[in-house]
Design an enzyme around this catalytic site. Structure first.
Site, short mmCIF file in Angstrom:
data_model
loop_
_atom_site.label_atom_id
_atom_site.label_comp_id
_atom_site.label_asym_id
_atom_site.label_seq_id
_atom_site.Cartn_x
_atom_site.Cartn_y
_atom_site.Cartn_z
CD GLU A 1 33.30 -9.67 68.57
OE1 GLU A 1 33.26 -10.80 68.46
OE2 GLU A 1 32.29 -9.14 69.23
CD GLU B 1 28.87 -7.46 68.00
OE1 GLU B 1 28.94 -8.31 68.62
OE2 GLU B 1 28.94 -7.53 66.79
#
Length: 513
Positions: free
Chosen positions: A107, A194
């Site tokens: 991320e 995710e």
């Protein structure tokens, strides 16, 4: 298709995790149908035993480099430490056949795009050089046969938003954080690395760690075991569209666990139904490192939550699912086996009493690694009373599904309900229960015969004995149908009255007001 889960350190104290712990957890993953584990960049490079067990079980490993959710400096001496650590671990892990992908970070590229980093960093470095240059060179020089990807999520170019549906891998977190889980259908990503939904740990796990009196969702000790920002608020808002407000802590515990399982199954069935465009789902998360309310399928004491049983169903190599397509309902069969699958499906609209109101039969030929679909005729698909009817799709002449012990389960089924639980006219749950127990082995068979329609039937064996666990959960039965739950780890005798009602025996309709 990657049927995956994210892996985090299995304990807050890594020295407590040994080979037997890895074996237990990875066997649980394999038994849930998981074929890929992503070792998350916010965790650790695991011990050799983790990768040894993955090799033995045939579970693929996606390995993040250990950068997560932060900006990192690229100047000495930090840069030298980064390179040394990367080279050491690539060399250590590259002999493992389970290892299939190196990933630069978790991320951080997304953070640079969307989390306000650029204005706060000015011209300071933040890690881009590691992800697009250094780590790529380390993999190319040390482990050249394996692919490297700069980050997750990432779309392959800094000219494209990193979390785009159309390219690379995507994280879907607005659904849990801001929306109802039906929002998963708004996305058809290429690969979902995710996504997830929270639920509490097993009862025995929770009450071992938390001793508040009274025990409530926001009692002090339980609140300290909820680390998500506004986590309990999100749980409540996620329940509200689907269920009546829980009237007791027991009901809250059951419904939030059930809602977690429903949310994940909803998303995975949708993503798998788009196989070809979407080629992977990596649920957040498989395991946990402490007894906490979280997104895990296996809690911090190693107990399987209802989510685990939902994953086993939706990660079965052969999946039936009912999905909306262009204003109609369709049955989609997904086949991850190498061999073709011929499915003679019966599509029935029934009342909760079991009366057949409409029926359609079809033959589906599904090649290995593909999907096939059949549109449900409108007279079968359209409910006359959405509150008391259900679509059920079953496969004729197919052996029952089996668990990892070879025990027969119900035939493969797919369901479509026309309204949310709180708007369904569920009958009062009515079941007959019988028990056959072997005290020498600590096992029991709990046979449940439905006298009314019961949805998502579950036996919570840890309510009988903290060491006990059932082999199945989330079973839906029409009146007259039966299912046998096999319980292991019992340290005391049980009788039918022990397992005939909440909080041990639960179903989706038993909390209706």
């Amino acid at each position: 298709f990657a049927r995956g889960a994210n892996w985090i350190p299995d304990d807050c104290f890594p020295s407590r995790v040994d080979r037997s712990r890895y074996q237990a957890r990875l066997h649980q993953a394999k038994d849930a149908g998981i074929n890929l584990l992503r070792v998350w960049g916010g965790g650790i490079y695991e011990q050799d035993a983790f990768y040894d067990v993955a090799d033995e079980l045939g579970i693929l490993v996606w390995q993040d480099f250990l950068f997560a959710c932060a900006a990192y400096p690229e100047e000495p001496p930090f840069a030298g430490e980064v390179e040394a650590e990367a080279r050491e671990n690539v060399a250590r892990l590259m002999p493992h056949p389970s290892l299939v992908l190196w990933n630069g970070n978790n991320e951080n590229i997304w953070g640079w795009f969307d989390w306000g980093w650029r204005s706060r960093l000015d011209d300071r470095t933040w890690g881009k050089g590691y992800y697009v240059d250094l780590l790529a060179r380390v993999v190319d020089e040390t482990d050249p046969t394996r692919p490297y990807w700069p980050g997750s999520p990432y779309s392959g170019s800094f000219d494209i938003h990193p979390n785009a549906d159309e390219f690379g891998c995507k994280h879907v977190w607005d659904v849990w954080n801001e929306r109802d889980y039906t929002g998963y259908r708004d996305y058809v990503p290429r690969f979902v690395a995710e996504f997830g939904w929270q639920g509490p740990p097993a009862w025995a796990t929770l009450t071992r760690a938390v001793h508040d009196d009274p025990l409530t969702p926001d009692s002090p000790a339980l609140a300290s075991h909820q680390k998500a920002v506004d986590g309990n608020g999100k749980l409540a808002r996620g329940l509200a569209p689907h269920f009546d407000e829980p009237q007791s802590f027991d009901d809250w515990h059951w419904l939030t666990q059930l809602n977690q399982a429903r949310a994940a199954a909803y998303g995975i069935e949708h993503f798998r139904s788009h196989r070809g465009r979407c080629m992977g789902t990596v649920i957040w998360q498989l395991n946990d490192c402490w007894p906490v309310i979280s997104w895990a399928a296996i809690d911090g004491d190693g107990r399987r939550k209802p989510l685990w049983y939902a994953l086993r169903r939706v990660y079965d190599p052969r999946l039936l699912t009912v999905q909306p397509r262009e204003g109609s309902l369709v049955v989609i069969a997904v086949n991850e086996d190498r061999e073709p699958w011929t499915a003679d499906v019966a599509i029935e609209r029934r009342t909760f009493a079991g009366e057949v109101l409409g029926r359609h039969e079809a033959k589906l030929e599904i090649a290995g690694g593909s999907t096939n679909a059949v549109k449900i005729p409108a007279d079968v698909a359209t409910a006359s009373d959405p509150s008391s009817e259900v679509l059920v799709v079953s496969v004729a002449d197919e052996p029952p599904m089996t668990d990892s012990s070879g025990h027969g389960q119900l035939h493969r089924r797919a369901w479509w309900f026309y309204a949310e639980d709180k708007n369904l006219a569920y009958p009062e749950p009515d079941v007959d229960v019988s028990v056959s127990q072997d005290l020498r082995t600590g096992t029991a068979e709990v046979s449940v015969t439905a006298r009314s329609f019961v949805r998502d039937l579950a036996v919570f064996a840890d309510r009988l004995d903290p060491g006990a666990e059932a082999d199945d959960m989330l079973v839906t039965l029409f009146p007259g149908e039966s299912h046998t739950f096999r319980i292991a780890g019992l340290g005391r005798p049980i009788v039918p009255a022990d397992v005939s009602s909440p909080p041990v025996l639960r179903s989706a309709g038993d909390t209706r007001r």
